[in-house]
Write an enzyme that holds these catalytic residues in place. Sequence first.
Site, mmCIF file in Angstrom:
data_model
loop_
_atom_site.group_PDB
_atom_site.id
_atom_site.type_symbol
_atom_site.label_atom_id
_atom_site.label_comp_id
_atom_site.label_asym_id
_atom_site.label_seq_id
_atom_site.Cartn_x
_atom_site.Cartn_y
_atom_site.Cartn_z
ATOM 1 N N ALA A 66 0.874 -1.174 0.000
ATOM 2 C CA ALA A 66 0.000 0.000 0.000
ATOM 3 C C ALA A 66 0.910 1.223 0.000
ATOM 4 C CB ALA A 66 -0.886 -0.018 1.234
ATOM 5 N N GLY A 111 0.491 -4.924 0.826
ATOM 6 C CA GLY A 111 -0.689 -4.931 -0.040
ATOM 7 C C GLY A 111 -0.410 -5.591 -1.383
ATOM 8 N N GLU A 114 -0.841 -9.117 -0.672
ATOM 9 C CA GLU A 114 -2.275 -9.359 -0.505
ATOM 10 C C GLU A 114 -2.936 -9.379 -1.880
ATOM 11 O OE1 GLU A 114 -2.546 -6.191 2.465
ATOM 12 O OE2 GLU A 114 -3.480 -7.622 3.820
ATOM 13 N N GLU A 123 4.196 -5.471 7.100
ATOM 14 C CA GLU A 123 3.490 -4.401 7.809
ATOM 15 C C GLU A 123 3.875 -4.256 9.265
ATOM 16 O OE1 GLU A 123 1.753 -6.221 5.656
ATOM 17 O OE2 GLU A 123 0.248 -5.013 4.628
HETATM 18 N N1 COA Z 1 4.596 3.269 -0.623
HETATM 19 C C1 COA Z 1 4.979 4.426 -1.153
HETATM 20 N N2 COA Z 1 6.153 4.601 -1.799
HETATM 21 C C2 COA Z 1 6.956 3.526 -1.911
HETATM 22 C C3 COA Z 1 6.617 2.269 -1.371
HETATM 23 C C4 COA Z 1 5.362 2.153 -0.710
HETATM 24 N N3 COA Z 1 4.929 0.998 -0.190
HETATM 25 N N4 COA Z 1 7.633 1.390 -1.631
HETATM 26 C C5 COA Z 1 8.553 2.087 -2.327
HETATM 27 N N5 COA Z 1 8.161 3.370 -2.484
HETATM 28 C C6 COA Z 1 8.864 4.465 -3.184
HETATM 29 C C7 COA Z 1 10.053 4.973 -2.400
HETATM 30 O O1 COA Z 1 9.621 5.905 -1.420
HETATM 31 C C8 COA Z 1 10.878 5.587 -3.484
HETATM 32 O O2 COA Z 1 10.299 6.826 -3.849
HETATM 33 P P1 COA Z 1 11.249 8.142 -4.069
HETATM 34 O O3 COA Z 1 12.160 7.744 -5.202
HETATM 35 O O4 COA Z 1 10.271 9.209 -4.440
HETATM 36 O O5 COA Z 1 11.958 8.329 -2.784
HETATM 37 C C9 COA Z 1 10.668 4.640 -4.655
HETATM 38 O O6 COA Z 1 9.434 3.960 -4.386
HETATM 39 C C10 COA Z 1 11.762 3.612 -4.806
HETATM 40 O O7 COA Z 1 11.918 2.926 -3.572
HETATM 41 P P2 COA Z 1 13.329 2.712 -2.820
HETATM 42 O O8 COA Z 1 13.049 2.441 -1.376
HETATM 43 O O9 COA Z 1 14.234 3.854 -3.144
HETATM 44 O O10 COA Z 1 13.876 1.385 -3.559
HETATM 45 P P3 COA Z 1 14.879 0.297 -2.960
HETATM 46 O O11 COA Z 1 15.246 -0.571 -4.118
HETATM 47 O O12 COA Z 1 15.971 0.955 -2.190
HETATM 48 O O13 COA Z 1 14.012 -0.568 -1.925
HETATM 49 C C11 COA Z 1 12.090 -1.809 -1.155
HETATM 50 C C12 COA Z 1 12.960 -1.365 -2.372
HETATM 51 C C13 COA Z 1 10.837 -2.499 -1.726
HETATM 52 C C14 COA Z 1 12.868 -2.787 -0.260
HETATM 53 C C15 COA Z 1 11.691 -0.558 -0.322
HETATM 54 O O14 COA Z 1 11.157 0.437 -1.207
HETATM 55 C C16 COA Z 1 10.649 -0.816 0.749
HETATM 56 O O15 COA Z 1 10.965 -1.394 1.800
HETATM 57 N N6 COA Z 1 9.394 -0.354 0.517
HETATM 58 C C17 COA Z 1 8.324 -0.471 1.503
HETATM 59 C C18 COA Z 1 7.821 -1.903 1.567
HETATM 60 C C19 COA Z 1 6.716 -2.059 2.589
HETATM 61 O O16 COA Z 1 6.893 -1.939 3.789
HETATM 62 N N7 COA Z 1 5.494 -2.341 2.070
HETATM 63 C C20 COA Z 1 4.332 -2.565 2.866
HETATM 64 C C21 COA Z 1 3.529 -1.340 2.933
HETATM 65 S S1 COA Z 1 1.936 -1.683 3.581
#
Ligand code: COA
Length: 249
Positions: A66, A111, A114, A123
């Site tokens: 999400a 999400g 999901e 989460e």
């Molecule tokens: N919601 C909103 N934005 C998100 C996102 C999310 N769930 N996951 C990634 N992004 C965005 C980042 O903020 C970043 O945006 P920016 O360039 O404007 O700063 C962009 O997507 C790229 O992500 P980044 O974190 O730089 O890539 P990465 O390769 O270093 O890491 C992940 C990849 C997936 C490990 C990391 O993005 C992450 O942990 N995301 C959250 C995952 C999560 O907890 N999801 C559950 C949410 S309910």
Amino acid sequence: MGYQTLLFEIKDAIATITINRPDKLNALNDQVVDELAHAAERIASEDAIKGAILTGAGTKAFVAGADIGDLAKQGPFDGKARALRGQAMLRRLETCGKPVIAAVNGYALGGGCELAMACHLPEVKLGIAPGYGGTQRLPRIVGKGNALYLILTAEMIDAPEAYRIGLVNKVVPAGELLATTETIVRGILSMGPLAVRLALEAVDQGLEMTLEEGLLLEANHFGLLAATRDMKEGLTAFLEKRAPRFEGR
Ligand code: COA
């Protein structure tokens, strides 16, 4: 409805829906969820669509969860409303009566998992719990022990581990993902469409019934199919040693 966050393409009766926010790793903001709900309704209601593939744009992510920006602003009531909207969208996809396959082309977190039920749930690390059905669908797919482990530890698992615990059905090289998925959908579409629809319904509803009730539902479907031209065609084609020509009637 023109989509801003999805690509929606229909080719030879298969709709391919690509969540298209690659700069945000295809995170599900409210607009994506609304557009997916609309797309799910199209899959369910349009006769020209016989099956669907769901995937993410770019090479890194299917859906990285999400949209955390949205979640960070929510209070208890809009949080609940958001979870209910997401759940309704997923339920529409699940009960659309046609095969929908997730081509998971990268991160499928929170999400995203999901949505695809294909990876892990981080989460709890963020201080929230799954809201789009993860606590309910995950244990039904991988069992209580595996589900609790993934939800409570928020551990990220890779595709082979997801395969080992039964969370995904197949692991293929990235370059072959869409072609393999399409082959699977085409294989399903070559079966009798009424039989596919009733099998989807029997498994979906049967999981919530007692064994006795589920067996009765199955027997009713079996009987119902006996009244269709497709069943006669399938059996006749076998006896005549030829491929069946199903009409969906
Ligand atoms: N919601 C909103 N934005 C998100 C996102 C999310 N769930 N996951 C990634 N992004 C965005 C980042 O903020 C970043 O945006 P920016 O360039 O404007 O700063 C962009 O997507 C790229 O992500 P980044 O974190 O730089 O890539 P990465 O390769 O270093 O890491 C992940 C990849 C997936 C490990 C990391 O993005 C992450 O942990 N995301 C959250 C995952 C999560 O907890 N999801 C559950 C949410 S309910």
